[in-house]
Design a protein around this motif. Structure first.
Motif, PDB file in Angstrom:
ATOM      1  N   SER A 124      -7.155   7.321  -4.348  1.00  0.00           N
ATOM      2  CA  SER A 124      -6.223   8.425  -4.547  1.00  0.00           C
ATOM      3  C   SER A 124      -4.993   8.358  -3.660  1.00  0.00           C
ATOM      4  N   GLN A 125      -4.878   7.327  -2.818  1.00  0.00           N
ATOM      5  CA  GLN A 125      -3.754   7.234  -1.898  1.00  0.00           C
ATOM      6  C   GLN A 125      -2.516   6.672  -2.591  1.00  0.00           C
ATOM      7  N   ASN A 126      -1.343   7.063  -2.097  1.00  0.00           N
ATOM      8  CA  ASN A 126      -0.090   6.572  -2.650  1.00  0.00           C
ATOM      9  C   ASN A 126       0.130   5.118  -2.264  1.00  0.00           C
ATOM     10  N   ILE A 127       0.479   4.285  -3.255  1.00  0.00           N
ATOM     11  CA  ILE A 127       0.620   2.851  -3.007  1.00  0.00           C
ATOM     12  C   ILE A 127       1.764   2.567  -2.041  1.00  0.00           C
ATOM     13  N   ALA A 128       2.875   3.272  -2.201  1.00  0.00           N
ATOM     14  CA  ALA A 128       4.021   3.050  -1.316  1.00  0.00           C
ATOM     15  C   ALA A 128       3.658   3.378   0.130  1.00  0.00           C
TER      16      ALA A 128
END
Length: 248
Positions: A124-128
Motif C-alpha cells: 500500500s506504500q507510494n512507489i515514489a
C-alpha cells in the motif's frame, strides 16, 4: 538532456494529475479515494489524456520498466553476493567458477523471495516515496565516501568502511523506526523516529564516522594511503597517468 527534460516533466504530470484525475469522479471509488491508490494516478492520467489506447501503452511501458528494473537488481545483487562477498571476502579469491555460479543461483532465489515478501508488506506504500527511501540509503552509504575520497586527503580505508557501515545501519534502522514502516507497515500508533526520510541524519552520521575513524587511524597503511592522495587526485581530475583497462 533526458534528465533535464524529466525533471520539469514531473511538475507537468503532477499538476495534470491534480486537474484531470483529482477532479474527475469516475476515477474515485465510493469512499472518495483514487481507484487503485496513489500509485495508479499516472495510469489514470494516461487514460484521461489519450483514452484506452494511451492507457494500454503506458501500462505496457510500466510493466516492462518494472520487469527490467527487478531483473537488473536481481542480477547485480546475485553478482555482488557470489563474486564480491563469497569469492573475494569469504574464499579469499580461491573460489571456482562453478562455486560462484552455484552461489549466484542461490542468491538470486533468496533475493527473489525477499523481494516478494517485502513487496507484500509494502503493497500500500507510494512507489515514489519508496524510491526516495532507496536514494536516502544510497546517499548515506555511497555519497560521503565518494566525496571524501575525491576531495579529502585524510580519508583512510578504515574511515571509508566505517563511514559506509554507519550510513547503512543508521539509514535502514531509521527507516524501520520511522512512520513508513513502524506505523504504516507494523501498525504501531506512533513512530519512534518522527521523520519519514532519514537521509539528513544518516548521511551526517556517515560523514562524521568516516572523519573520526580516519583521523584516529595512525597505522602504516593509513599513512601510505594519505601519501598517495595527491597522485590519485591529479589522475582523477586530469586523466594524467591513468592506466588502461585490466582483465579480471
Amino acid at each position: 538532456g533526458f534528465i533535464g527534460y524529466f525533471s520539469p516533466l514531473l511538475i507537468v504530470v503532477g499538476f495534470g494529475a491534480i486537474v484531470m484525475v483529482g477532479t474527475e469522479p469516475s476515477y474515485r471509488d465510493a469512499t472518495g479515494a483514487i481507484i487503485g491508490g496513489g500509485n495508479m494516478v499516472a495510469v489514470h492520467l494516461a487514460q484521461a489524456v489519450g483514452g484506452n489506447l494511451f492507457l494500454g501503452f503506458i501500462s505496457a511501458v510500466a510493466f516492462a520498466t518494472i520487469l527490467a528494473v527487478v531483473a537488473g537488481l536481481a542480477l547485480s545483487g546475485a553478482s555482488a553476493v557470489s563474486h564480491d562477498l563469497y569469492a573475494c571476502v569469504m574464499r579469499k579469491g580461491k573460489a571456482t567458477e562453478q562455486e560462484e555460479m552455484r552461489v549466484s543461483r542461490i542468491a538470486t532465489l533468496v533475493i527473489g523471495l525477499l523481494a516478494v515478501i517485502l513487496g507484500l508488506m509494502f503493497e500500500s506504500q507510494n512507489i515514489a516515496f519508496l524510491s526516495g527511501l532507496v536514494l536516502a540509503v544510497a546517499a548515506s552509504v555511497n555519497f560521503p565516501v565518494l566525496l571524501l575520497s575525491m576531495f579529502w586527503k585524510g580519508l583512510t580505508t578504515r574511515g571509508a568502511v566505517c563511514g559506509s557501515m554507519a550510513g547503512l545501519v543508521s539509514a535502514v534502522l531509521l527507516v524501520v523506526l520511522g512512520p513508513a514502516v513502524w506505523v504504516n507497515v507494523l501498525h504501531n500508533e506512533t513512530a519512534l523516529f518522527p521523520y519519514s526520510n532519514p537521509a539528513l541524519f544518516s548521511m551526517s552520521l556517515a560523514f562524521l564516522s568516516a572523519w573520526v575513524f580516519s583521523v584516529t587511524d595512525s597505522s602504516e597503511r593509513a599513512v601510505e594511503e594519505r601519501g598517495r592522495y595527491l597522485g590519485q587526485f591529479i589522475r582523477s581530475m586530469t586523466g594524467i597517468g591513468a592506466a588502461g583497462a585490466s582483465k579480471h
